[in-house]
Design a protein around this motif. Structure first.
Motif, PDB file in Angstrom:
ATOM      1  N   ILE A 178      74.190  30.372 -11.549  1.00 11.12           N
ATOM      2  CA  ILE A 178      74.022  29.874 -10.180  1.00 11.12           C
ATOM      3  C   ILE A 178      74.418  30.953  -9.176  1.00 11.12           C
ATOM      4  N   GLU A 179      75.484  31.675  -9.477  1.00 12.18           N
ATOM      5  CA  GLU A 179      75.903  32.783  -8.605  1.00 12.18           C
ATOM      6  C   GLU A 179      74.808  33.838  -8.520  1.00 12.18           C
TER       7      GLU A 179
ATOM      8  N   GLY B 113      71.583  33.305  -9.039  1.00 11.60           N
ATOM      9  CA  GLY B 113      70.490  32.692  -8.287  1.00 11.60           C
ATOM     10  C   GLY B 113      70.710  32.761  -6.789  1.00 11.60           C
ATOM     11  N   GLU B 114      71.953  32.545  -6.363  1.00 13.76           N
ATOM     12  CA  GLU B 114      72.277  32.637  -4.934  1.00 13.76           C
ATOM     13  C   GLU B 114      72.133  34.063  -4.427  1.00 13.76           C
TER      14      GLU B 114
ATOM     15  N   SER C  61      68.525  34.725  -3.948  1.00 12.60           N
ATOM     16  CA  SER C  61      67.836  33.749  -3.098  1.00 12.60           C
ATOM     17  C   SER C  61      66.746  33.016  -3.870  1.00 12.60           C
TER      18      SER C  61
ATOM     19  N   GLU D 100      65.434  29.712  -6.080  1.00 14.94           N
ATOM     20  CA  GLU D 100      65.673  28.271  -6.126  1.00 14.94           C
ATOM     21  C   GLU D 100      65.953  27.808  -7.554  1.00 14.94           C
TER      22      GLU D 100
ATOM     23  N   VAL E 137      69.379  26.037  -8.662  1.00 13.19           N
ATOM     24  CA  VAL E 137      70.480  26.769  -8.047  1.00 13.19           C
ATOM     25  C   VAL E 137      71.213  25.921  -6.995  1.00 13.19           C
ATOM     26  N   SER E 138      70.481  25.233  -6.150  1.00 15.14           N
ATOM     27  CA  SER E 138      71.126  24.477  -5.076  1.00 15.14           C
ATOM     28  C   SER E 138      71.863  23.244  -5.581  1.00 15.14           C
TER      29      SER E 138
END
Length: 126
Positions: free
Chosen positions: A89-90, A92-93, A96, A98, A121-122
């Motif tokens: 997830i980190e 993915g952030e 940018s 999804e 990710v969100s």
């Protein structure tokens, strides 16, 4: 002559509509497939095959691996050992993206086993 104009219009329309459609697709990244008991080239080949298959679905706008690598290197982020959800997830952030795909390929006797997970990710969900 009218037929040629019609064909030209259809080609241009198809080209631009595919560009507009692809912009609406969720951005997906496949940063790496970790290998256990397999060579780095086998891991990279699995990532390439998976990335190509995801592109062919037309469901996602898949980030190019060289772009993913460049962004993560600029952020001084190592992909090594990143197979759990919080790390993914980190990543993915940072990208940018999804959606992000993480996975492992392992040697299993005479064969291999590939395990992949698609993460939102969100929402932080598989």
């Amino acid at each position: 002559m009218k037929f040629k104009k019609l064909i030209y219009f259809l080609i241009v329309f198809t080209f631009f509509s595919s560009i507009l459609y692809s912009e609406d697709l969720p951005v997906l990244a496949v940063p790496t497939i970790e290998g256990t008991g397999v060579s780095e080239s086998i891991s990279a080949t699995c990532r390439n095959i998976l990335e190509t298959a995801l592109i062919k679905t037309g469901v996602y706008s898949v980030m190019n691996y060289s772009d993913v690598k460049e962004i993560l290197e600029a952020q001084a982020f190592s992909l090594s050992g990143c197979t759990d959800e919080s790390c993914a997830i980190e990543i993915g952030e940072l990208l940018s993206a999804e959606k992000i795909v993480v996975g492992e390929i392992s040697s299993l006797g005479e064969g291999m086993m590939l395990t992949i997970r698609l993460l939102d990710v969100s929402k932080g969900r598989i």
